[in-house]
Each structure stands twice: as C-alpha cells, then as structure tokens.
Design a protein around this motif. Structure first.
Motif, PDB file in Angstrom:
ATOM      1  N   ARG A  75       0.896  -1.166   0.000  1.00  8.37           N
ATOM      2  CA  ARG A  75       0.000   0.000   0.000  1.00  8.37           C
ATOM      3  C   ARG A  75       0.930   1.210   0.000  1.00  8.37           C
ATOM      4  O   ARG A  75       1.376   1.648   1.050  1.00  8.37           O
ATOM      5  N   THR A 129      -9.965  -9.092  -4.108  1.00  4.36           N
ATOM      6  CA  THR A 129     -10.036  -8.865  -2.654  1.00  4.36           C
ATOM      7  C   THR A 129     -10.956  -9.904  -2.031  1.00  4.36           C
ATOM      8  O   THR A 129     -12.007 -10.221  -2.599  1.00  4.36           O
ATOM      9  N   ILE A 130     -10.552 -10.389  -0.860  1.00  5.60           N
ATOM     10  CA  ILE A 130     -11.403 -11.383  -0.191  1.00  5.60           C
ATOM     11  C   ILE A 130     -12.688 -10.747   0.347  1.00  5.60           C
ATOM     12  O   ILE A 130     -13.593 -11.447   0.766  1.00  5.60           O
ATOM     13  N   ASP A 131     -12.755  -9.397   0.322  1.00  7.43           N
ATOM     14  CA  ASP A 131     -13.917  -8.714   0.913  1.00  7.43           C
ATOM     15  C   ASP A 131     -15.182  -8.767   0.037  1.00  7.43           C
ATOM     16  O   ASP A 131     -16.288  -8.567   0.544  1.00  7.43           O
ATOM     17  N   MET A 173     -12.249 -11.458   8.607  1.00  9.44           N
ATOM     18  CA  MET A 173     -11.788 -10.188   8.033  1.00  9.44           C
ATOM     19  C   MET A 173     -12.947  -9.406   7.439  1.00  9.44           C
ATOM     20  O   MET A 173     -14.009  -9.955   7.129  1.00  9.44           O
ATOM     21  N   GLY A 174     -12.712  -8.125   7.266  1.00 12.20           N
ATOM     22  CA  GLY A 174     -13.726  -7.232   6.707  1.00 12.20           C
ATOM     23  C   GLY A 174     -13.779  -5.966   7.545  1.00 12.20           C
ATOM     24  O   GLY A 174     -14.587  -5.849   8.455  1.00 12.20           O
ATOM     25  N   ARG A 175     -12.843  -5.051   7.245  1.00 12.13           N
ATOM     26  CA  ARG A 175     -12.741  -3.810   7.999  1.00 12.13           C
ATOM     27  C   ARG A 175     -13.968  -2.949   7.747  1.00 12.13           C
ATOM     28  O   ARG A 175     -14.496  -2.321   8.633  1.00 12.13           O
ATOM     29  N   GLU A 226     -14.524  -7.982  11.358  1.00 16.97           N
ATOM     30  CA  GLU A 226     -13.584  -7.208  12.193  1.00 16.97           C
ATOM     31  C   GLU A 226     -13.972  -5.738  12.328  1.00 16.97           C
ATOM     32  O   GLU A 226     -13.646  -5.102  13.321  1.00 16.97           O
ATOM     33  N   HIS A 257      -5.095 -13.610   9.198  1.00 12.76           N
ATOM     34  CA  HIS A 257      -4.587 -13.650   7.827  1.00 12.76           C
ATOM     35  C   HIS A 257      -4.583 -15.034   7.185  1.00 12.76           C
ATOM     36  O   HIS A 257      -4.265 -15.140   5.994  1.00 12.76           O
ATOM     37  N   ARG A 260      -6.412 -14.976   4.029  1.00 13.26           N
ATOM     38  CA  ARG A 260      -5.882 -14.398   2.786  1.00 13.26           C
ATOM     39  C   ARG A 260      -4.960 -15.367   2.048  1.00 13.26           C
ATOM     40  O   ARG A 260      -4.552 -15.088   0.914  1.00 13.26           O
TER      41      ARG A 260
HETATM   42  O1  F6P Z   1      -9.121  -5.683   2.166  1.00 12.69           O
HETATM   43  C1  F6P Z   1      -8.683  -6.955   2.456  1.00 12.69           C
HETATM   44  C2  F6P Z   1      -8.419  -7.124   3.932  1.00 12.69           C
HETATM   45  O2  F6P Z   1      -8.009  -8.462   4.147  1.00 12.69           O
HETATM   46  C3  F6P Z   1      -9.562  -6.739   4.850  1.00 12.69           C
HETATM   47  O3  F6P Z   1     -10.558  -7.722   4.977  1.00 12.69           O
HETATM   48  C4  F6P Z   1      -8.822  -6.492   6.132  1.00 12.69           C
HETATM   49  O4  F6P Z   1      -9.570  -5.643   6.964  1.00 12.69           O
HETATM   50  C5  F6P Z   1      -7.552  -5.855   5.670  1.00 12.69           C
HETATM   51  O5  F6P Z   1      -7.344  -6.286   4.337  1.00 12.69           O
HETATM   52  C6  F6P Z   1      -6.355  -6.187   6.514  1.00 12.69           C
HETATM   53  O6  F6P Z   1      -5.244  -5.538   5.994  1.00 12.69           O
HETATM   54  P1  F6P Z   1      -3.752  -5.821   6.462  1.00 12.69           P
HETATM   55  O7  F6P Z   1      -3.294  -7.083   5.828  1.00 12.69           O
HETATM   56  O8  F6P Z   1      -2.990  -4.641   5.997  1.00 12.69           O
HETATM   57  O9  F6P Z   1      -3.782  -5.951   7.959  1.00 12.69           O
END
Ligand code: F6P
Length: 327
Positions: A75, A129-131, A173-175, A226, A257, A260
C-alpha cells in the motif's frame, strides 16, 4: 489498430488467493494479442522505484494454483502524493509502457482513477479482494477461497464448541464490509452475524443470547466482521458478554490472515482467468478507466468512478436467512 503496444501489470493492497491466476491470464492474454508485458514489483511502489521486470509466457508458468502474488503487493504512501505519481508516470514513459492492468480492491482503484485522470494513461482494474465489497461486480477474486477457509475453520471450532456447549465469537476479516462474514455465517450454520454495515445495537445481541444460547443449544457461534461497529471486534464483545453473563463462558477465535492465504479454489481460478484476459481485451477495446466486473456470469466494464462512488449493499435476503435458519 490499438495504439497500445506495451503494458505493465501490478497487484496492490491486501493480497487475495487467485491474484496469481489473474496475473497469468493477463500476461498470456497480452502476449496472445502481441503486446509486450512488464510486471511492477510491489504494486504502485514498483512504478515509483522503477522496479519493473519483463514478463513472458514462461514467467507465469505453474502459478495458477499458488496463493499470494508473484508480483508482491504494497500500500504505497508515496503514490498517494502527486510527486510520487509523477515519478511513476516518468518511469512508465522511460519503459515505453502505454497502459496498466491493476489487480486489487477499492484502494487500488482509487489510485488508478487519480493516476489515469492526471496523466491520461489507460488503466483497467481487476477486482481482487477477499472482501467482495466492490460495487458493480457480483464477485471479486479471492472471496470464494476465503469463504471456504472460514467455513473449514468454523466447522472445526463447532466440534469443540459442541463438546463444551460453549458460545464462540469468531472474528473474520472485513474492515468495512460484511460479505465474507455473512456468507460464512450462512455456510457454517452460525447462529448470528455482526457486520459493519448494520449497527444492530447491544439489544439485538442480548436478545439473541437470551433466546438462542439460553435455549440450551449444543453450541452457539457468532461470526463477527472485524469492522463491526457494535463490538469493535470479537475480543471486546466477548469481554462484555462474559462480564454480564459469567456463566456463558464465551470464547473467541480470530481467524486473521489465514483467510488471505492458500491455494485458490477452482471458482477463483476460473474467475481470475476470465477477468485477466478480459482486462487485456478491454484495453484493446479502448477502455481507459474501468474495472472488469462479473454480473450474472457475464463480464462487464464498470467505470472506476461508479465502482468507487457507490457502496455495494449487503443482500438483505441473506441477512434474513440467518434469522430463519438459526431458529
Ligand atoms: O481488504 C482486504 C483485507 O483483508 C480486509 O478484509 C482487512 O480488513 C484488511 O485487508 C487487513 O489488511 P492488512 O493485511 O494490511 O492488515
């Protein structure tokens, strides 16, 4: 004849299983159409660092089944600045790159939209994206694999939850989005789900605890995204519940993670392959600032503006389903 002769591909933001399958498809789709291809290492940061590698058909051999991304992801903070983007553009010109394929989520496409507007460079996005939270597509690459990972984990937790008649809060996950939590809840038979999109308030949770857990179920599983507003995460919510109802002896698992990683499912590989080749076709079709989407099984082009401006709604019928199925 398209003026595009050479493209670069990158992956950015949170990685997702199936990104490699998408890279493979885009590289081979490009070569099939007689384009030259480079890969940018670590997303947009690779453009800034001029960390670009030539890619041929063999460079993507034997990756369709691999999780992660061979191009690495990041990022990039520098790319958020006009100065950083100018360096990225200069490096594209230096390498004679005419267009970009970017694979990622909303952060990736926000960067793409700004970059393409500033420097008039055609960019096509592939949703990875997994979201599964991007507006304009039914599906994002990685979602299906992550869903299967969560379901497998919840099934295992269910065994021990049943053995002890315990209440578990499982954080997925899922901010900002609850799609993964909601689908996982349906598929794992969870008793309820807490998602960022809906602030259910403690009352709903308390009612659920009284009506469901108290009914002496053999176990109760609550899936918590999350980013859920109510709880601020599964740990906090379990602490609160244990304080108010010490007899519940609630436990927490944060899946983190592992969601992911892993080899992409067959579904993710097919989606990634279709979307990867479609991204090249879109560039040759003169598309400049669009995301590839999948709607009712068909490929569509969604302008970045549209994908980013709108919020994809959680399907209300599926939320209802949880209530129906957990009586
Ligand atoms: O956007 C994908 C994601 O896995 C979200 O579900 C999660 O909130 C975020 O990325 C976590 O990001 P990082 O790997 O930077 O902690």
């Amino acid at each position: 004849m398209s003026p595009i002769k050479k493209i670069a591909i990158l992956t950015s933001g949170g990685d997702a299983p199936g990104m490699n399958a998408a890279i493979r498809a885009a590289v081979r789709g490009a070569i099939f159409n007689k384009l030259e291809v480079m890969g940018s290492i670590r997303g947009y940061q690779g453009l800034i660092d001029n960390n670009l590698v030539p890619m041929d058909s063999q460079s993507v051999s034997n990756i369709i089944q691999q999780g992660g991304t061979i191009l690495k992801s990041a990022r990039s903070k520098q790319f958020l600045t006009p100065e950083g983007r100018q360096i990225a553009y200069d490096n594209l010109k230096k390498n004679k790159i005419d267009a970009l394929v970017v694979i990622g989520g909303d952060g990736t496409f926000t960067g793409a939209r700004v970059f393409s507007g500033e420097h008039n460079i055609p960019i096509v996005g592939i949703p990875g994206t997994i979201d599964n939270d991007l507006y304009g597509t039914d599906y994002t690459i990685g979602y299906d694999t992550a869903l299967n990972t969560v379901v497998e984990a919840v099934d295992k937790i269910r065994d021990t939850a049943s053995a002890h008649s315990r209440l578990f809060f499982i954080e997925v996950m899922g901010r900002d989005a609850g799609f993964l939590a909601l689908s996982s809840a349906i598929a794992s038979g969870a008793e309820t789900v807490l998602v960022p999109e809906i602030n259910t308030g403690y009352k709903k949770l308390d009612d659920f605890l009284k009506n469901s857990f108290k009914k002496q179920k053999s176990s109760s599983i609550v899936l918590v995204a999350e980013g859920d507003k109510l709880s601020g995460g599964a740990i906090k919510i379990a602490e609160r519940v244990n304080k108010e109802h010490p007899d519940y002896d609630a436990r927490v698992t944060i899946l983190g993670h592992i969601q992911r990683g892993g080899s992409p499912s067959g579904m993710d590989r097919v989606m990634a392959s279709r979307m990867g080749v479609s991204a090249i076709e879109a560039l040759l079709d003169d598309q400049k600032s669009v995301m590839i989407g999948m709607v009712n099984g068909e490929i569509v082009y969604v302008p970045f503006n549209q994908a980013l401006k709108n919020k994809k709604p959680l399907p209300p019928k599926q939320l209802e389903l949880i209530d129906i199925l957990s009586i």
